[in-house]
Design a protein around this motif. Structure first.
Motif, PDB file in Angstrom:
ATOM      1  N   TYR A   1      50.906  32.112  16.087  1.00  0.00           N
ATOM      2  CA  TYR A   1      50.159  31.805  16.842  1.00  0.00           C
ATOM      3  C   TYR A   1      50.233  33.074  17.902  1.00  0.00           C
ATOM      4  N   GLU A   2      51.052  34.245  18.112  1.00  0.00           N
ATOM      5  CA  GLU A   2      51.033  35.392  18.376  1.00  0.00           C
ATOM      6  C   GLU A   2      49.929  36.464  18.504  1.00  0.00           C
ATOM      7  N   ASP A   3      49.796  36.410  16.863  1.00  0.00           N
ATOM      8  CA  ASP A   3      48.659  37.057  16.214  1.00  0.00           C
ATOM      9  C   ASP A   3      47.680  36.590  15.945  1.00  0.00           C
ATOM     10  N   LYS A   4      47.401  35.313  16.688  1.00  0.00           N
ATOM     11  CA  LYS A   4      46.114  35.106  16.724  1.00  0.00           C
ATOM     12  C   LYS A   4      45.562  35.311  18.385  1.00  0.00           C
ATOM     13  N   VAL A   5      46.622  35.151  19.500  1.00  0.00           N
ATOM     14  CA  VAL A   5      45.982  35.362  19.972  1.00  0.00           C
ATOM     15  C   VAL A   5      45.832  37.179  20.725  1.00  0.00           C
ATOM     16  N   THR A   6      46.963  37.563  19.866  1.00  0.00           N
ATOM     17  CA  THR A   6      46.869  39.472  19.593  1.00  0.00           C
ATOM     18  C   THR A   6      44.773  39.521  18.973  1.00  0.00           C
ATOM     19  N   ALA A   7      44.356  39.721  17.643  1.00  0.00           N
ATOM     20  CA  ALA A   7      43.514  39.052  17.156  1.00  0.00           C
ATOM     21  C   ALA A   7      42.660  39.039  17.670  1.00  0.00           C
ATOM     22  N   GLY A   8      42.247  37.803  18.895  1.00  0.00           N
ATOM     23  CA  GLY A   8      41.646  37.236  19.456  1.00  0.00           C
ATOM     24  C   GLY A   8      40.874  38.506  20.843  1.00  0.00           C
ATOM     25  N   THR A   9      42.061  38.893  21.878  1.00  0.00           N
ATOM     26  CA  THR A   9      41.745  40.006  22.370  1.00  0.00           C
ATOM     27  C   THR A   9      40.582  41.398  21.516  1.00  0.00           C
ATOM     28  N   VAL A  10      41.398  41.412  20.476  1.00  0.00           N
ATOM     29  CA  VAL A  10      40.847  42.940  20.308  1.00  0.00           C
ATOM     30  C   VAL A  10      39.400  42.373  19.821  1.00  0.00           C
ATOM     31  N   LEU A  11      39.400  41.423  19.576  1.00  0.00           N
ATOM     32  CA  LEU A  11      37.715  40.424  18.791  1.00  0.00           C
ATOM     33  C   LEU A  11      37.023  40.527  20.272  1.00  0.00           C
ATOM     34  N   THR A  12      37.942  40.382  21.089  1.00  0.00           N
ATOM     35  CA  THR A  12      37.080  40.166  21.992  1.00  0.00           C
ATOM     36  C   THR A  12      36.227  41.459  22.422  1.00  0.00           C
ATOM     37  N   VAL A  13      37.569  42.712  22.720  1.00  0.00           N
ATOM     38  CA  VAL A  13      36.759  44.213  22.989  1.00  0.00           C
ATOM     39  C   VAL A  13      35.630  44.494  22.148  1.00  0.00           C
ATOM     40  N   VAL A  14      36.580  44.036  20.390  1.00  0.00           N
ATOM     41  CA  VAL A  14      35.104  44.621  19.254  1.00  0.00           C
ATOM     42  C   VAL A  14      33.321  44.377  19.734  1.00  0.00           C
ATOM     43  N   ALA A  15      33.405  42.632  20.219  1.00  0.00           N
ATOM     44  CA  ALA A  15      32.469  42.140  20.432  1.00  0.00           C
ATOM     45  C   ALA A  15      31.748  43.095  21.611  1.00  0.00           C
ATOM     46  N   GLY A  16      32.066  42.718  22.628  1.00  0.00           N
ATOM     47  CA  GLY A  16      31.852  43.378  23.839  1.00  0.00           C
ATOM     48  C   GLY A  16      31.507  44.952  23.306  1.00  0.00           C
ATOM     49  N   GLY A  17      32.408  45.328  22.827  1.00  0.00           N
ATOM     50  CA  GLY A  17      31.816  47.488  22.429  1.00  0.00           C
ATOM     51  C   GLY A  17      30.455  46.883  21.872  1.00  0.00           C
ATOM     52  N   ALA A  18      30.493  45.716  20.918  1.00  0.00           N
ATOM     53  CA  ALA A  18      29.160  46.528  20.340  1.00  0.00           C
ATOM     54  C   ALA A  18      28.174  45.209  20.396  1.00  0.00           C
ATOM     55  N   GLY A  19      28.076  44.927  22.143  1.00  0.00           N
ATOM     56  CA  GLY A  19      27.130  44.336  22.558  1.00  0.00           C
ATOM     57  C   GLY A  19      26.448  42.883  22.031  1.00  0.00           C
ATOM     58  N   LEU A  20      27.982  42.070  21.377  1.00  0.00           N
ATOM     59  CA  LEU A  20      27.646  40.379  21.147  1.00  0.00           C
ATOM     60  C   LEU A  20      28.981  40.093  21.650  1.00  0.00           C
ATOM     61  N   ALA A  21      28.930  38.766  21.526  1.00  0.00           N
ATOM     62  CA  ALA A  21      30.189  37.731  21.762  1.00  0.00           C
ATOM     63  C   ALA A  21      30.693  36.696  21.014  1.00  0.00           C
ATOM     64  N   ARG A  22      31.951  37.179  21.139  1.00  0.00           N
ATOM     65  CA  ARG A  22      32.461  35.847  19.665  1.00  0.00           C
ATOM     66  C   ARG A  22      32.533  35.408  19.741  1.00  0.00           C
ATOM     67  N   THR A  23      31.350  34.952  19.820  1.00  0.00           N
ATOM     68  CA  THR A  23      30.649  33.205  19.229  1.00  0.00           C
ATOM     69  C   THR A  23      30.237  33.681  17.871  1.00  0.00           C
ATOM     70  N   TRP A  24      29.293  34.692  18.635  1.00  0.00           N
ATOM     71  CA  TRP A  24      28.391  35.735  17.115  1.00  0.00           C
ATOM     72  C   TRP A  24      29.394  36.183  15.958  1.00  0.00           C
ATOM     73  N   LEU A  25      30.889  36.213  15.971  1.00  0.00           N
ATOM     74  CA  LEU A  25      30.931  37.180  15.119  1.00  0.00           C
ATOM     75  C   LEU A  25      32.291  35.437  14.649  1.00  0.00           C
ATOM     76  N   ALA A  26      31.784  34.652  14.184  1.00  0.00           N
ATOM     77  CA  ALA A  26      32.348  33.507  13.614  1.00  0.00           C
ATOM     78  C   ALA A  26      33.655  33.577  14.270  1.00  0.00           C
ATOM     79  N   ASP A  27      33.597  33.417  16.051  1.00  0.00           N
ATOM     80  CA  ASP A  27      34.241  32.275  16.615  1.00  0.00           C
ATOM     81  C   ASP A  27      34.241  31.835  17.410  1.00  0.00           C
ATOM     82  N   PRO A  28      33.811  30.669  16.772  1.00  0.00           N
ATOM     83  CA  PRO A  28      33.597  30.040  18.162  1.00  0.00           C
ATOM     84  C   PRO A  28      35.020  29.177  18.564  1.00  0.00           C
ATOM     85  N   GLU A  29      36.040  29.175  18.751  1.00  0.00           N
ATOM     86  CA  GLU A  29      37.346  28.504  19.364  1.00  0.00           C
ATOM     87  C   GLU A  29      37.062  28.583  21.279  1.00  0.00           C
ATOM     88  N   ASP A  30      37.450  26.984  21.621  1.00  0.00           N
ATOM     89  CA  ASP A  30      37.066  27.142  23.111  1.00  0.00           C
ATOM     90  C   ASP A  30      35.071  27.898  23.593  1.00  0.00           C
TER      91      ASP A  30
END
Length: 479
Positions: A289-318
């Motif tokens: 669970y902790e790693d899932k939250v951490t991975a989601g936070t990092v993925l948000t930064v990755v997606a934002g830096g690439a000009g995309l949203a997390r939902t565009w990178l196979a992460d439709p949660e929430d």
């Protein structure tokens, strides 16, 4: 440990490595604050930093699934789907342009995905023009941007690069003229096409890989997932704690001997014992669970830096359709900006081929094009335009365009006296309230209204009102 402190600012060496300071760091004593002899103005990224970014981008695309997803998403929207097409307004120019576009020795039309992917990963593209001296037929040979040692400007204006110095360090280097319009003939002339993207400042002469800002974050995301997998594998090792109440060491050894060893019971078997023997399974928490939250936070930064949203990178949660649509519009504009840059570059490539045909006498220098304002004389190359696939707009944008077109149609009908102004206003108000389910706003019902403003009004309207309006329309519709 008062000496330990987390760095909140970049060190002088990090600043120098990024080229942000405009100064360099000495390779021997790491001093910062001097400029190498012969270097020009600006804040260039050091060669070693640029090359490491290229290496990390190429390696990331080949081995990191998230890096591949980011690049392939941009490529798919910019040149994928229906692909890139060639439009030529003059028949003579079309013959030359299509022959160049479909040349089997180059195949520019079918290489769009590969070429854009390469450009995004490297941040630069260099093509040597191979022009027939007699026929003016043009073909291209790609050059690895890592071989470019220097970009020269003849007048000192960084917006007017004139020459590229190409070759390995310490070996024979060649100088090639960068393709640019000739001031006299207005034809594109030169030896190499030089395209860069990802510049930070208007004085940058070199490009930067698209993934450069998020390379470290991609590694962090990969590390979090790898650690989770490793810990999960270790945590799956089940340990049994067997307690023998009141047993001496000899009794414990006798119990183990009677069982035939310290092996764990196999699945489906039965262990028979009395109340003095207690079996307790032992396992470790994987920290999933902790790693899932951490991975989601990092993925948000990755997606934002690439000009995309997390939902565009196979992460439709929430995420739901409403939030996905609202996030899609800024992403569409970012992707559209990349597409516009690439389309202009492809247009330049084909227009250069047309200009070489003009210089060889195979085409006239000017052609007459039919426009809405009437016949217009333009250079032959200006008849060429490369088009990319339409990037899908949000539902609100499509609805907004329909309403603006309706306003234009109503204005035309009023101008031609097919409808009175009062009737047109009633029709517009009816369309707004029944089709959109929102109150009519006269300032948004004009033909010159910005589509984005109408889309904003549509998005801000309560969903229940629009559903109610749609239900009312269905009830009013004839059976």
């Amino acid at each position: 440990m008062s000496w330990f402190r987390r760095a909140r600012e970049a060190t002088s060496q990090q600043v120098a490595a990024s080229g942000a300071s405009g100064w360099a760091a000495d390779d021997i004593d790491r001093e910062v604050g001097y400029r190498r002899a012969g270097t020009g103005p600006g804040r260039p990224v050091p060669d070693i930093t640029l090359e490491r970014a290229r290496v990390g981008s190429v390696a990331g695309y080949r081995t990191n699934p998230m890096a591949r997803a980011i690049i392939d998403t941009y490529v798919a929207f910019c040149v994928g789907d229906s692909g890139v097409s060639l439009e030529v307004a003059d028949p003579l120019v079309r013959e030359v342009a299509e022959a160049h576009w479909n040349d089997p020795r180059v195949s520019i039309g079918t290489r769009q995905e590969l070429e854009l992917r390469s450009h995004l990963l490297l941040g630069e593209s260099c093509y040597e023009a191979l022009v027939g001296q007699v026929t003016g037929v043009t073909r291209w040979s790609p050059i690895d941007p890592s071989r470019v040692r220097e970009v020269r400007t003849g007048t000192g204006n960084v917006w007017w690069p004139t020459e590229l110095v190409i070759g390995a360090q310490g070996s024979d280097q060649i100088v090639r003229q960068i393709i640019a319009p000739d001031d006299v003939t207005e034809l594109l002339t030169g030896e190499v096409l030089w395209w860069i993207s990802g510049q930070t400042l208007n004085t940058d002469q070199r490009g930067l890989p698209f993934l450069a800002p998020i390379l470290d974050w991609l590694d962090s995301y990969d590390q979090v997932l790898s650690n989770l997998i490793d810990r999960t594998a270790l945590a799956r090792y089940l340990v049994w704690d067997v307690e023998l109440t009141g047993a001496s060491p000899d009794a414990i050894n006798e119990f183990v001997a009677q069982r035939g060893g310290r092996h764990a019971p196999r699945s489906g078997t039965i262990e028979v014992h009395n109340e003095s023997v207690k079996w307790t399974p032992k396992s470790a928490e994987s920290g999933g669970y902790e790693d899932k939250v951490t991975a989601g936070t990092v993925l948000t930064v990755v997606a934002g830096g690439a000009g995309l949203a997390r939902t565009w990178l196979a992460d439709p949660e929430d995420a739901n359709k409403a939030t996905s649509v609202s996030m899609a519009e800024p992403i569409r504009r970012r992707v559209g900006a990349v597409q516009n840059l690439w389309i202009r570059r492809q247009t330049e490539m084909v227009r250069f081929a047309v200009d070489q045909a003009v210089a060889a006498g195979r085409l006239p220098a000017t052609v007459t094009l039919d426009t809405e304002a009437g016949p217009v004389t333009k250079r032959a190359a200006e008849a060429v335009q490369v088009r990319g696939p339409q990037i899908a707009a949000s539902d609100a944008q499509i609805t907004a365009r329909v309403m603006v077109q309706l306003s234009t149609a109503l204005e035309t009908m009023v101008a031609n006296r097919f409808m009175t102004p009062e009737a047109a206003q009633v029709a517009a108000q009816k369309a707004w309230e029944d089709y959109l389910g929102v109150p009519y706003r006269p300032e948004l019902g004009r033909p010159d209204t910005n589509v984005d403003e109408v889309a904003t009004a549509v998005d801000s309207a309560p969903t229940t009102d629009r559903l109610a309006a749609l239900a009312a329309l269905l009830q009013e519709a004839p059976a």
